[in-house]
Design a protein around this motif. Structure first.
Motif, PDB file in Angstrom:
ATOM      1  N   CYS A 169      15.310 -12.115  -6.725  1.00  0.00           N
ATOM      2  CA  CYS A 169      14.560 -10.873  -6.536  1.00  0.00           C
ATOM      3  C   CYS A 169      13.725 -11.006  -5.274  1.00  0.00           C
ATOM      4  CB  CYS A 169      13.649 -10.588  -7.725  1.00  0.00           C
ATOM      5  SG  CYS A 169      14.512 -10.244  -9.268  1.00  0.00           S
ATOM      6  N   LEU A 170      13.742  -9.980  -4.469  1.00  0.00           N
ATOM      7  CA  LEU A 170      12.912  -9.934  -3.280  1.00  0.00           C
ATOM      8  C   LEU A 170      11.771  -8.968  -3.539  1.00  0.00           C
ATOM      9  CD1 LEU A 170      12.428 -10.781  -0.346  1.00  0.00           C
ATOM     10  CD2 LEU A 170      13.942  -8.912   0.362  1.00  0.00           C
ATOM     11  N   ILE A 171      10.545  -9.445  -3.367  1.00  0.00           N
ATOM     12  CA  ILE A 171       9.346  -8.640  -3.583  1.00  0.00           C
ATOM     13  C   ILE A 171       8.681  -8.401  -2.227  1.00  0.00           C
ATOM     14  CG2 ILE A 171       7.195  -8.392  -4.862  1.00  0.00           C
ATOM     15  CD1 ILE A 171       9.616  -8.732  -6.675  1.00  0.00           C
ATOM     16  N   LEU A 172       8.513  -7.139  -1.861  1.00  0.00           N
ATOM     17  CA  LEU A 172       7.914  -6.786  -0.585  1.00  0.00           C
ATOM     18  C   LEU A 172       6.523  -6.205  -0.809  1.00  0.00           C
ATOM     19  CD1 LEU A 172      10.951  -4.988   1.097  1.00  0.00           C
ATOM     20  CD2 LEU A 172      10.302  -7.396   1.285  1.00  0.00           C
ATOM     21  N   GLY A 173       5.544  -6.655  -0.006  1.00  0.00           N
ATOM     22  CA  GLY A 173       4.249  -5.998   0.044  1.00  0.00           C
ATOM     23  C   GLY A 173       4.369  -4.795   0.949  1.00  0.00           C
ATOM     24  N   ILE A 174       3.946  -3.629   0.475  1.00  0.00           N
ATOM     25  CA  ILE A 174       4.269  -2.389   1.174  1.00  0.00           C
ATOM     26  C   ILE A 174       3.079  -1.434   1.154  1.00  0.00           C
ATOM     27  CG2 ILE A 174       5.219  -1.282  -0.903  1.00  0.00           C
ATOM     28  CD1 ILE A 174       7.447  -0.174   0.919  1.00  0.00           C
ATOM     29  N   GLU A 175       2.978  -0.624   2.193  1.00  0.00           N
ATOM     30  CA  GLU A 175       1.984   0.451   2.252  1.00  0.00           C
ATOM     31  C   GLU A 175       2.675   1.729   2.682  1.00  0.00           C
ATOM     32  OE1 GLU A 175      -1.282  -0.481   4.751  1.00  0.00           O
ATOM     33  OE2 GLU A 175      -1.888  -2.263   3.623  1.00  0.00           O
ATOM     34  N   VAL A 176       2.365   2.817   1.995  1.00  0.00           N
ATOM     35  CA  VAL A 176       2.859   4.143   2.359  1.00  0.00           C
ATOM     36  C   VAL A 176       1.654   5.001   2.691  1.00  0.00           C
ATOM     37  CG1 VAL A 176       4.118   6.183   1.583  1.00  0.00           C
ATOM     38  CG2 VAL A 176       4.869   3.903   0.862  1.00  0.00           C
ATOM     39  N   GLU A 177       1.598   5.496   3.925  1.00  0.00           N
ATOM     40  CA  GLU A 177       0.471   6.297   4.378  1.00  0.00           C
ATOM     41  C   GLU A 177       0.961   7.652   4.874  1.00  0.00           C
ATOM     42  OE1 GLU A 177      -2.605   5.493   4.073  1.00  0.00           O
ATOM     43  OE2 GLU A 177      -2.417   3.372   3.553  1.00  0.00           O
ATOM     44  N   PRO A 178       0.233   8.734   4.564  1.00  0.00           N
ATOM     45  CA  PRO A 178       0.623  10.047   5.088  1.00  0.00           C
ATOM     46  C   PRO A 178       0.342  10.132   6.583  1.00  0.00           C
ATOM     47  CG  PRO A 178      -1.463  10.184   3.904  1.00  0.00           C
ATOM     48  CD  PRO A 178      -0.962   8.785   3.707  1.00  0.00           C
ATOM     49  N   ALA A 179       1.121  10.927   7.273  1.00  0.00           N
ATOM     50  CA  ALA A 179       0.938  11.160   8.704  1.00  0.00           C
ATOM     51  C   ALA A 179       1.422  12.566   9.021  1.00  0.00           C
ATOM     52  CB  ALA A 179       1.687  10.124   9.537  1.00  0.00           C
ATOM     53  N   SER A 180       1.027  13.068  10.171  1.00  0.00           N
ATOM     54  CA  SER A 180       1.345  14.451  10.524  1.00  0.00           C
ATOM     55  C   SER A 180       2.845  14.693  10.657  1.00  0.00           C
ATOM     56  CB  SER A 180       0.647  14.827  11.835  1.00  0.00           C
ATOM     57  OG  SER A 180       1.046  13.950  12.876  1.00  0.00           O
TER      58      SER A 180
END
Length: 321
Positions: free
Chosen positions: A30-41
């Protein structure tokens, strides 16, 4: 690690939207990724800032996975059983770790797990969770109720659904708790069953979604108005609209010809397999063997519902790593 993961199957965001787990079927990890999703224009921005790779004697040909909570992962191995793992403490920090399960779900005498594939978690109470498991080659979905306080020991095992299923290859639950959708590989469709009444092996599907060659991963959008279906037998992602009885509203090309044909070892392969929508309902994650990971804006996928996709490949989001 992304480039070396090999054949992939399912993909899943954690409840807090900070991790993304990818099933590494080919290399049994299993590959576990640290991730961030941010809104943008101009659309959501995705950043992958960390990773870790997990192996175990109880992680084999991992096909399905789902989070029980932010740090607990249920893993279904097609060549074995379902394991429940606590993620290692601390940040991922690029580590490669061998871990042991807190529990393996073996099921009861009258409800054997065989070739478990995709899996979905239902939170029943503070400490109890139901695991819905697609048993690929026995053509049924089983339910296993586990208790956290008892070390995730299974308290109940039952055959939940069987009628109409031929290699159930993906599973998704609606957010209002009313429906479960299951990809049926052999019949080339998606069966939808109502959760409002009792379920059993003879329960008939309430609806059937056609128009996919070999459906695999699938997800309801947060408002339950759309179902997204990854088509392993084509380079496309299909969108179905609840208005008018789950009619197909559009299909998008998500793999270019070269990538699709590289993975085209049979009529059943080459296209996208794993699919998930992040918890902010902004980003769609897709994975397959020849394209380990790609992200798309959900708004761009469903925002033009009712229109045909343009001839070219739908553009993925730019990702920072």
């Amino acid at each position: 690690m992304l480039s070396a993961i090999g054949r992939t199957e399912d993909v899943r965001f954690s409840p807090d939207n900070r991790l993304l787990a990818i099933a590494g079927f080919g290399r049994k990890r299993c590959l576990i990724l640290g991730i961030e999703v941010e809104p943008a224009s101009d659309g959501p921005e995705v950043t992958i800032h960390d990773h870790m790779e997990l192996t175990s004697d109880c992680i084999g040909e991992v096909h399905g996975l789902d989070f029980i909570d932010d740090r607990t992962l249920a893993v279904a191995n097609r060549d074995g059983l379902v394991g429940i793992f606590s993620l290692p403490a601390g940040e991922p920090a690029g580590r490669s770790l061998e871990i042991s399960p807190r529990r393996q779900i073996k099921s009861g005498l009258l409800c054997k797990l065989r070739t478990p594939g995709s899996i979905a978690v239902i939170r029943e109470s503070r400490n109890r969770t139901s695991l819905l498991v697609c048993n690929n080659y026995t053509h049924r979905v089983t339910r296993h109720v586990v208790d956290r306080l008892l070390g995730y020991r299974a308290l109940r095992n039952q055959v939940l659904l069987k009628r109409g299923l031929d290699i159930p290859d993906g599973i998704a639950l609606s957010h209002d708790g009313q429906w479960v959708a299951i990809s049926s590989h052999g019949t080339k469709d998606v069966k939808i069953y109502s959760l409002s009444g009792p379920l059993g092996p003879d329960t008939e599907p309430a609806g059937i979604l056609d128009n996919a060659n070999y459906p695999h991963g699938l997800r309801f959008t947060a408002d339950d108005r759309h179902i997204l279906v990854a088509d392993a037998g084509s380079p496309r992602l299909h969108v179905y609209d609840s208005e008018g009885g789950w009619t197909p509203s559009r299909s998008l090309v998500v793999l270019d010809d070269e990538t699709f044909l590289r993975g085209r070892i049979s009529d059943e392969e080459g296209g996208p397999k794993g699919l998930d929508i992040d918890r902010s309902n902004n980003v769609v994650a897709l994975t397959c063997e020849e394209q380990a990971l790609a992200f798309y804006s959900l708004a761009s996928i469903i925002g033009r519902a009712g229109q045909r996709a343009r001839a070219g490949v739908d553009a993925p989001l730019r990702v920072s790593i």
